[in-house]
Design a protein around this motif. Structure first.
Motif, PDB file in Angstrom:
ATOM      1  N   GLY A 145       1.239  -7.146  -8.370  1.00 50.33           N
ATOM      2  CA  GLY A 145       1.852  -6.754  -7.113  1.00 50.33           C
ATOM      3  C   GLY A 145       1.139  -5.608  -6.414  1.00 50.33           C
ATOM      4  N   GLN A 146      -0.044  -5.266  -6.866  1.00 49.84           N
ATOM      5  CA  GLN A 146      -0.796  -4.161  -6.283  1.00 49.84           C
ATOM      6  C   GLN A 146      -1.680  -4.648  -5.147  1.00 49.84           C
ATOM      7  OE1 GLN A 146      -2.638  -3.217 -10.033  1.00 49.84           O
ATOM      8  NE2 GLN A 146      -1.454  -1.331 -10.206  1.00 49.84           N
ATOM      9  N   ILE A 147      -1.885  -3.774  -4.166  1.00 51.18           N
ATOM     10  CA  ILE A 147      -2.836  -4.069  -3.105  1.00 51.18           C
ATOM     11  C   ILE A 147      -3.880  -2.958  -3.066  1.00 51.18           C
ATOM     12  CG2 ILE A 147      -1.203  -5.358  -1.670  1.00 51.18           C
ATOM     13  CD1 ILE A 147      -1.072  -2.856   0.145  1.00 51.18           C
ATOM     14  N   VAL A 148      -5.038  -3.291  -2.561  1.00 52.96           N
ATOM     15  CA  VAL A 148      -6.090  -2.303  -2.362  1.00 52.96           C
ATOM     16  C   VAL A 148      -6.158  -2.023  -0.864  1.00 52.96           C
ATOM     17  CG1 VAL A 148      -8.564  -1.852  -2.525  1.00 52.96           C
ATOM     18  CG2 VAL A 148      -7.388  -3.059  -4.372  1.00 52.96           C
ATOM     19  N   ILE A 149      -6.028  -0.760  -0.500  1.00 54.53           N
ATOM     20  CA  ILE A 149      -6.142  -0.378   0.901  1.00 54.53           C
ATOM     21  C   ILE A 149      -7.629  -0.368   1.244  1.00 54.53           C
ATOM     22  CG2 ILE A 149      -5.700   1.451   2.589  1.00 54.53           C
ATOM     23  CD1 ILE A 149      -3.367   2.328   0.721  1.00 54.53           C
ATOM     24  N   GLN A 172     -12.208   1.491   4.883  1.00 55.54           N
ATOM     25  CA  GLN A 172     -12.197   1.998   6.255  1.00 55.54           C
ATOM     26  C   GLN A 172     -10.835   2.599   6.601  1.00 55.54           C
ATOM     27  OE1 GLN A 172     -12.638  -0.905   9.385  1.00 55.54           O
ATOM     28  NE2 GLN A 172     -13.400   0.626  10.826  1.00 55.54           N
ATOM     29  N   ALA A 173      -9.755   1.967   6.159  1.00 57.03           N
ATOM     30  CA  ALA A 173      -8.412   2.488   6.413  1.00 57.03           C
ATOM     31  C   ALA A 173      -8.173   3.773   5.620  1.00 57.03           C
ATOM     32  CB  ALA A 173      -7.363   1.439   6.048  1.00 57.03           C
ATOM     33  N   ARG A 174      -8.616   3.808   4.358  1.00 60.02           N
ATOM     34  CA  ARG A 174      -8.456   5.025   3.549  1.00 60.02           C
ATOM     35  C   ARG A 174      -9.201   6.189   4.179  1.00 60.02           C
ATOM     36  NH1 ARG A 174     -10.115   1.538  -0.678  1.00 60.02           N
ATOM     37  NH2 ARG A 174     -11.934   2.875  -0.985  1.00 60.02           N
ATOM     38  N   PRO A 182      -6.978   9.097  -3.859  1.00 60.06           N
ATOM     39  CA  PRO A 182      -6.317   8.704  -5.110  1.00 60.06           C
ATOM     40  C   PRO A 182      -5.240   9.723  -5.476  1.00 60.06           C
ATOM     41  CG  PRO A 182      -8.682   8.469  -5.319  1.00 60.06           C
ATOM     42  CD  PRO A 182      -8.435   9.169  -3.999  1.00 60.06           C
ATOM     43  N   GLY A 183      -4.092   9.238  -5.883  1.00 60.53           N
ATOM     44  CA  GLY A 183      -2.979  10.105  -6.254  1.00 60.53           C
ATOM     45  C   GLY A 183      -2.021  10.388  -5.109  1.00 60.53           C
ATOM     46  N   ASP A 184      -2.407  10.057  -3.863  1.00 61.33           N
ATOM     47  CA  ASP A 184      -1.491  10.240  -2.733  1.00 61.33           C
ATOM     48  C   ASP A 184      -0.287   9.324  -2.891  1.00 61.33           C
ATOM     49  OD1 ASP A 184      -3.223  12.038  -1.579  1.00 61.33           O
ATOM     50  OD2 ASP A 184      -3.850  10.717   0.058  1.00 61.33           O
ATOM     51  N   THR A 185       0.839   9.766  -2.400  1.00 58.79           N
ATOM     52  CA  THR A 185       2.045   8.944  -2.381  1.00 58.79           C
ATOM     53  C   THR A 185       2.230   8.418  -0.966  1.00 58.79           C
ATOM     54  OG1 THR A 185       3.070  10.251  -4.123  1.00 58.79           O
ATOM     55  CG2 THR A 185       4.542   8.949  -2.746  1.00 58.79           C
ATOM     56  N   LEU A 186       2.451   7.120  -0.848  1.00 61.43           N
ATOM     57  CA  LEU A 186       2.659   6.498   0.451  1.00 61.43           C
ATOM     58  C   LEU A 186       4.096   6.020   0.569  1.00 61.43           C
ATOM     59  CD1 LEU A 186      -0.576   4.323   0.620  1.00 61.43           C
ATOM     60  CD2 LEU A 186      -0.213   6.599   1.577  1.00 61.43           C
ATOM     61  N   LEU A 187       4.654   6.173   1.737  1.00 59.67           N
ATOM     62  CA  LEU A 187       5.988   5.675   2.026  1.00 59.67           C
ATOM     63  C   LEU A 187       5.837   4.274   2.609  1.00 59.67           C
ATOM     64  CD1 LEU A 187       9.048   6.176   2.378  1.00 59.67           C
ATOM     65  CD2 LEU A 187       8.500   7.096   4.639  1.00 59.67           C
ATOM     66  N   ILE A 188       6.514   3.311   2.031  1.00 57.97           N
ATOM     67  CA  ILE A 188       6.452   1.937   2.512  1.00 57.97           C
ATOM     68  C   ILE A 188       7.823   1.565   3.047  1.00 57.97           C
ATOM     69  CG2 ILE A 188       6.043  -0.470   1.882  1.00 57.97           C
ATOM     70  CD1 ILE A 188       4.171   0.591  -0.307  1.00 57.97           C
ATOM     71  N   LEU A 189       7.869   1.159   4.309  1.00 59.52           N
ATOM     72  CA  LEU A 189       9.113   0.773   4.958  1.00 59.52           C
ATOM     73  C   LEU A 189       9.115  -0.732   5.146  1.00 59.52           C
ATOM     74  CD1 LEU A 189       9.114   3.534   7.727  1.00 59.52           C
ATOM     75  CD2 LEU A 189      10.236   3.605   5.497  1.00 59.52           C
ATOM     76  N   GLY A 190      10.280  -1.358   4.994  1.00 55.52           N
ATOM     77  CA  GLY A 190      10.365  -2.804   5.149  1.00 55.52           C
ATOM     78  C   GLY A 190      11.495  -3.217   6.067  1.00 55.52           C
ATOM     79  N   ASP A 191      11.244  -4.234   6.846  1.00 58.03           N
ATOM     80  CA  ASP A 191      12.233  -4.819   7.744  1.00 58.03           C
ATOM     81  C   ASP A 191      12.054  -6.327   7.639  1.00 58.03           C
ATOM     82  OD1 ASP A 191      13.104  -6.095  10.302  1.00 58.03           O
ATOM     83  OD2 ASP A 191      13.652  -4.048  10.834  1.00 58.03           O
TER      84      ASP A 191
END
Length: 73
Positions: free
Chosen positions: A18-22, A25-27, A34-43
């Motif tokens: 279930g992992q994705i690689v960002i 270019q976006a990173r 590495p180690g950053d926490t990302l907030l993922i919102l879903g609708d």
């Protein structure tokens, strides 16, 4: 097809866990390390969004910090 200035689109493949690689270019563009926490919102109707840290900070501030006039809530 041309894209408006400041607008980007990338694709990512979901792995078996279930992992994705960002994309790199976006990173680089959004300074994701590495180690950053990302907030993922879903609708269910609009999809998934990963807001940048500035958007998260604004949300946190509006929810937990002082309101104008010095009142805490």
């Amino acid at each position: 097809m041309t894209t408006p200035k400041g607008k980007y689109a990338w694709t990512a493949t979901v792995g078996e866990k279930g992992q994705i690689v960002i994309p790199k270019q976006a990173r680089d563009l959004f300074n994701i390390k590495p180690g950053d926490t990302l907030l993922i919102l879903g609708d269910e109707e609009r999809g998934i969004a990963i807001p940048n840290s500035d958007a998260f900070s604004e949300l946190f501030d509006s929810a937990f910090m002082k309101k104008k006039g010095g009142d805490k809530k």
